[in-house]
Scaffold this active site. Structure first.
Site, PDB file in Angstrom:
ATOM      1  N   CYS A  97      12.642  10.192   9.480  1.00 47.37           N
ATOM      2  CA  CYS A  97      12.318   9.647  10.807  1.00 47.37           C
ATOM      3  C   CYS A  97      13.484   9.773  11.771  1.00 47.37           C
ATOM      4  O   CYS A  97      13.300  10.016  12.946  1.00 47.37           O
ATOM      5  CB  CYS A  97      11.899   8.190  10.674  1.00 47.37           C
ATOM      6  SG  CYS A  97      13.089   7.237   9.716  1.00 47.37           S
ATOM      7  N   GLU A 124       7.253  14.913  17.345  1.00 49.96           N
ATOM      8  CA  GLU A 124       7.890  14.843  16.031  1.00 49.96           C
ATOM      9  C   GLU A 124       7.269  15.905  15.123  1.00 49.96           C
ATOM     10  O   GLU A 124       6.065  15.874  14.868  1.00 49.96           O
ATOM     11  CB  GLU A 124       7.654  13.445  15.442  1.00 49.96           C
ATOM     12  CG  GLU A 124       8.492  13.186  14.234  1.00 49.96           C
ATOM     13  CD  GLU A 124       8.269  11.794  13.652  1.00 49.96           C
ATOM     14  OE1 GLU A 124       7.133  11.296  13.713  1.00 49.96           O
ATOM     15  OE2 GLU A 124       9.240  11.230  13.123  1.00 49.96           O
ATOM     16  N   LYS A 183       0.857  -1.181   0.000  1.00 50.78           N
ATOM     17  CA  LYS A 183       0.000   0.000   0.000  1.00 50.78           C
ATOM     18  C   LYS A 183       0.894   1.231   0.000  1.00 50.78           C
ATOM     19  O   LYS A 183       1.516   1.573   0.991  1.00 50.78           O
ATOM     20  CB  LYS A 183      -0.910   0.047   1.237  1.00 50.78           C
ATOM     21  CG  LYS A 183      -1.983   1.127   1.059  1.00 50.78           C
ATOM     22  CD  LYS A 183      -2.474   1.705   2.356  1.00 50.78           C
ATOM     23  CE  LYS A 183      -1.938   3.049   2.727  1.00 50.78           C
ATOM     24  NZ  LYS A 183      -1.986   4.120   1.763  1.00 50.78           N
ATOM     25  N   GLU A 223       8.482   0.373  11.928  1.00 54.21           N
ATOM     26  CA  GLU A 223       9.512   1.428  11.859  1.00 54.21           C
ATOM     27  C   GLU A 223       8.774   2.736  12.042  1.00 54.21           C
ATOM     28  O   GLU A 223       8.084   3.194  11.126  1.00 54.21           O
ATOM     29  CB  GLU A 223      10.195   1.430  10.489  1.00 54.21           C
ATOM     30  CG  GLU A 223      10.938   0.170  10.136  1.00 54.21           C
ATOM     31  CD  GLU A 223      12.298   0.079  10.798  1.00 54.21           C
ATOM     32  OE1 GLU A 223      12.646   0.977  11.586  1.00 54.21           O
ATOM     33  OE2 GLU A 223      13.003  -0.897  10.540  1.00 54.21           O
ATOM     34  N   THR A 272       4.136   6.840  14.844  1.00 60.87           N
ATOM     35  CA  THR A 272       3.934   6.007  16.030  1.00 60.87           C
ATOM     36  C   THR A 272       2.441   5.811  16.300  1.00 60.87           C
ATOM     37  O   THR A 272       2.020   4.713  16.673  1.00 60.87           O
ATOM     38  CB  THR A 272       4.654   6.659  17.235  1.00 60.87           C
ATOM     39  OG1 THR A 272       6.051   6.706  16.899  1.00 60.87           O
ATOM     40  CG2 THR A 272       4.468   5.865  18.516  1.00 60.87           C
TER      41      THR A 272
HETATM   42  P1  NAD Z   1       1.404   7.694   8.645  1.00 64.19           P
HETATM   43  O1  NAD Z   1       1.532   6.830   9.853  1.00 64.19           O
HETATM   44  O2  NAD Z   1       0.359   8.722   8.625  1.00 64.19           O
HETATM   45  O3  NAD Z   1       1.175   6.805   7.340  1.00 64.19           O
HETATM   46  C1  NAD Z   1       2.047   5.744   6.995  1.00 64.19           C
HETATM   47  C2  NAD Z   1       1.282   4.772   6.098  1.00 64.19           C
HETATM   48  O4  NAD Z   1       0.233   4.169   6.862  1.00 64.19           O
HETATM   49  C3  NAD Z   1       0.594   5.438   4.914  1.00 64.19           C
HETATM   50  O5  NAD Z   1       0.634   4.580   3.794  1.00 64.19           O
HETATM   51  C4  NAD Z   1      -0.840   5.615   5.411  1.00 64.19           C
HETATM   52  O6  NAD Z   1      -1.769   5.699   4.374  1.00 64.19           O
HETATM   53  C5  NAD Z   1      -1.012   4.343   6.230  1.00 64.19           C
HETATM   54  N1  NAD Z   1      -2.047   4.425   7.276  1.00 64.19           N
HETATM   55  C6  NAD Z   1      -2.563   5.524   7.880  1.00 64.19           C
HETATM   56  N2  NAD Z   1      -3.518   5.164   8.762  1.00 64.19           N
HETATM   57  C7  NAD Z   1      -3.599   3.816   8.738  1.00 64.19           C
HETATM   58  C8  NAD Z   1      -4.396   2.853   9.423  1.00 64.19           C
HETATM   59  N3  NAD Z   1      -5.302   3.201  10.328  1.00 64.19           N
HETATM   60  N4  NAD Z   1      -4.212   1.541   9.148  1.00 64.19           N
HETATM   61  C9  NAD Z   1      -3.274   1.156   8.242  1.00 64.19           C
HETATM   62  N5  NAD Z   1      -2.507   2.022   7.545  1.00 64.19           N
HETATM   63  C10 NAD Z   1      -2.654   3.335   7.795  1.00 64.19           C
HETATM   64  O7  NAD Z   1       2.858   8.312   8.408  1.00 64.19           O
HETATM   65  P2  NAD Z   1       3.278   9.370   7.282  1.00 64.19           P
HETATM   66  O8  NAD Z   1       2.752  10.704   7.687  1.00 64.19           O
HETATM   67  O9  NAD Z   1       2.987   8.840   5.931  1.00 64.19           O
HETATM   68  O10 NAD Z   1       4.873   9.348   7.427  1.00 64.19           O
HETATM   69  C11 NAD Z   1       5.560  10.065   8.376  1.00 64.19           C
HETATM   70  C12 NAD Z   1       5.855   9.207   9.602  1.00 64.19           C
HETATM   71  O11 NAD Z   1       6.599   8.047   9.217  1.00 64.19           O
HETATM   72  C13 NAD Z   1       6.722   9.914  10.611  1.00 64.19           C
HETATM   73  O12 NAD Z   1       6.242   9.656  11.903  1.00 64.19           O
HETATM   74  C14 NAD Z   1       8.089   9.267  10.422  1.00 64.19           C
HETATM   75  O13 NAD Z   1       8.929   9.335  11.538  1.00 64.19           O
HETATM   76  C15 NAD Z   1       7.715   7.879  10.084  1.00 64.19           C
HETATM   77  N6  NAD Z   1       8.814   7.223   9.386  1.00 64.19           N
HETATM   78  C16 NAD Z   1       9.533   6.259  10.043  1.00 64.19           C
HETATM   79  C17 NAD Z   1      10.613   5.652   9.410  1.00 64.19           C
HETATM   80  C18 NAD Z   1      11.445   4.605  10.093  1.00 64.19           C
HETATM   81  O14 NAD Z   1      12.149   3.879   9.405  1.00 64.19           O
HETATM   82  N7  NAD Z   1      11.402   4.486  11.406  1.00 64.19           N
HETATM   83  C19 NAD Z   1      10.950   6.029   8.113  1.00 64.19           C
HETATM   84  C20 NAD Z   1      10.191   7.015   7.478  1.00 64.19           C
HETATM   85  C21 NAD Z   1       9.116   7.598   8.125  1.00 64.19           C
END
Ligand code: NAD
Length: 490
Positions: free
Chosen positions: A285, A384, A176, A251, A231
């Site tokens: 991240c 964050e 996805k 992650e 998170t």
């Molecule tokens: P997000 O959690 O909003 O979304 C991540 C993914 O999850 C997207 O594809 C989104 O559509 C999906 N999603 C959202 N709600 C969901 C649900 N209820 N059930 C299943 N899937 C769902 O994060 P974002 O805004 O896209 O990305 C930024 C975040 O990602 C930041 O917190 C960042 O720190 C983190 N991040 C972590 C790493 C790592 O390796 N630790 C790397 C990159 C980004």
């Protein structure tokens, strides 16, 4: 021209069941780059069924591991041939500068694929010590269908971190892509397909997190959920996967400390810390968002750091001169603005930046921003922000630095800048983080495991360790005795 993107299910590019679409825009210009099929639970059902069929097929399920490795190597060659194309689309869709995609994100992703292609025929079980009348051994087997959910900041790279080890181990996958930036993942899937990956091994369903993401994470036909994102979403993923007791790897977010001691090489510490926060517009991240600087050098450091931050060239991500591109969306820009306001209200000093760059047209541009006189309990040091905003916090000594660095919900990365080797070694085990950088920051390599502690999640992507996340152990017992088994004495 606006390109039409569908979804990949069972080797066919199809519209969503609902027929709905959404648009993906260039955050530098507001231009629509593509219309994309917008899936829902029904598309997830179809994709999971296709992935299961491919997993059980002779073509993929019985493929020799060496052949799987060779096939992935062929895909890697195809990706090298399309490096510029992928770098261009990822830069336009996400807002990463063309230098970041061309020199880091895309070649780094291909390197990951090559690394795991090489491991496809090196998955090994063990022969266990057994008495002479018995034989025990273990097999490492693929799990089956992987559900991969990816965020918007590095879609191709973070997809590859899951896709490459999953396929090398013999699994199939449903991906996805992020709602905000789906195009790179769709182009990547197309190139895998063109290089000969069998139908159904890779499936892609676009759509919202709450619908498509949730359906995938809670699906009975998914054997493992691999998630990268915030998170708060990670918590929902765990809940969704608990419905059918499926393993997850998470992650998640970070608020990484980056600690500069008075004995450090200050030029390097300033350069490295600038890269640690402003790389990829701060949408990383592991960004070094909490910059701890020893009291004795604090004022000089803040002044020199801010001076350099002001010189960073913000602009259109496609311009090779640009050093920092736009934020991903207007909504995200507003969230960053809110944090800047909160920082000022809570008493931090805004040294530079803090506002949109309005002279650059329609794009979501924000200035590199520096806050000083931040304390570790302020909101901007705890939450964050995921943008180009750094909080510079003073500390007294080693003990104080460790205490403040670990005083956070997260545990993704940490940095130490010092010329004292003993101090560096003393601190490494004390920092509660999945990665520690010494006199550098934001380094990545296919060989080095990456992941977090505490609120930053669990599981490690990359390196040999990731192969363990995409395989499971089967323990095998064989009786070698000449007598019949007769426990009950019949
Ligand atoms: P997000 O959690 O909003 O979304 C991540 C993914 O999850 C997207 O594809 C989104 O559509 C999906 N999603 C959202 N709600 C969901 C649900 N209820 N059930 C299943 N899937 C769902 O994060 P974002 O805004 O896209 O990305 C930024 C975040 O990602 C930041 O917190 C960042 O720190 C983190 N991040 C972590 C790493 C790592 O390796 N630790 C790397 C990159 C980004």
């Amino acid at each position: 021209m606006v390109k039409q993107y569908k979804q990949l299910i069972g080797g066919k590019w199809v519209d969503s069941v609902s027929g709905e679409t959404f648009e993906s825009k260039n955050p530098s210009t507001g231009e629509v780059l593509g219309t994309v099929a917008y899936g829902d639970e029904r598309d997830v059902d179809l994709a999971v069924a296709a992935a299961r069929q491919a997993f059980e097929s002779e073509e993929w399920g019985d493929m020799a591991p060496s052949d799987r490795g060779r096939l992935l190597q062929r895909v890697a060659l195809k990706l090298w041939d399309n490096l510029d194309y992928l770098a261009d689309i990822e830069s336009k869709d996400v807002g990463l500068t063309i230098n970041e995609t061309k020199n880091i994100a895309i070649p780094g992703s291909i390197d990951v694929l090559e690394f795991y292609a090489g491991l496809a025929n090196k998955v090994q079980g063990a022969t266990l010590s057994s008495p002479s009348n018995r034989f025990n051994y273990t097999l490492r087997e693929p799990l089956g269908v992987i559900g991969a959910i990816v965020p918007w900041n590095f879609p191709i790279m973070l997809t590859m971190w899951k896709l490459a080890p999953a396929l090398a181990a013999g699994n199939t996958i449903v991906i996805k892509p992020p709602r905000e930036t789906p195009l790179g993942v769709l182009e990547l899937a197309r190139l895998f397909q063109e290089a000969g990956i069998p139908d159904g091994v890779i499936n892609v369903v676009n759509g919202s997190g709450s619908t498509v993401g949730n359906a995938l994470a809670s699906h009975e036909g998914v054997d493992k959920v691999a998630f990268t994102g915030s998170t708060s979403t990670g918590r929902l993923i765990m809940q969704a996967a608990s419905e059918h007791i499926r393993p997850v790897s998470l992650e998640l977010g970070g608020k990484s400390p980056n600690i500069v001691f008075e004995d450090a090489d200050l030029d390097s510490a300033i350069n490295g810390s600038l890269f640690g926060i402003y790389f990829a517009q701060g949408q990383v991240c592991a960004s070094g968002t909490r910059l701890f600087v020893q009291e004795s050098i604090y004022d000089e450091f803040v002044e020199r750091f801010a001076e350099r931050a002001k010189q960073i060239k913000v602009g259109d991500s496609s311009d090779p001169e640009t050093q920092m591109g736009p934020q991903v969306s207007e909504q995200h820009l507003q969230s960053i603005e809110r944090y800047v306001e909160i920082g000022q209200k809570e008493g931090a000093t805004l040294v530079t930046g803090g506002t949109r760059k309005k002279d650059l047209g329609e794009g979501n541009f924000f200035e590199p921003t520096v806050f000083s006189n931040v304390t570790n309990d302020m909101t901007i040091a705890r939450e964050e922000i995921f943008g180009p905003v750094i909080s510079i916090i003073p500390f007294k000594d080693e003990e104080d630095a460790i205490r403040q660095a670990n005083d956070t919900l997260y545990g993704l990365a940490s940095g130490i800048w010092t010329n004292d080797l003993k101090r560096a070694h003393r601190m490494i085990p004390k920092l509660d983080a999945g990665t520690v950088y010494v006199n550098t920051f934001s380094m990545l390599d296919s060989v080095a495991p990456f992941g977090g502690n505490k609120g930053s999640g669990f599981g490690r992507e990359l390196g040999m360790e990731a192969m363990n996340m995409y395989t499971q152990t089967k323990s095998v017992w064989m009786d070698l005795s000449e007598e019949h088994m007769n426990w009950y004495g019949f």
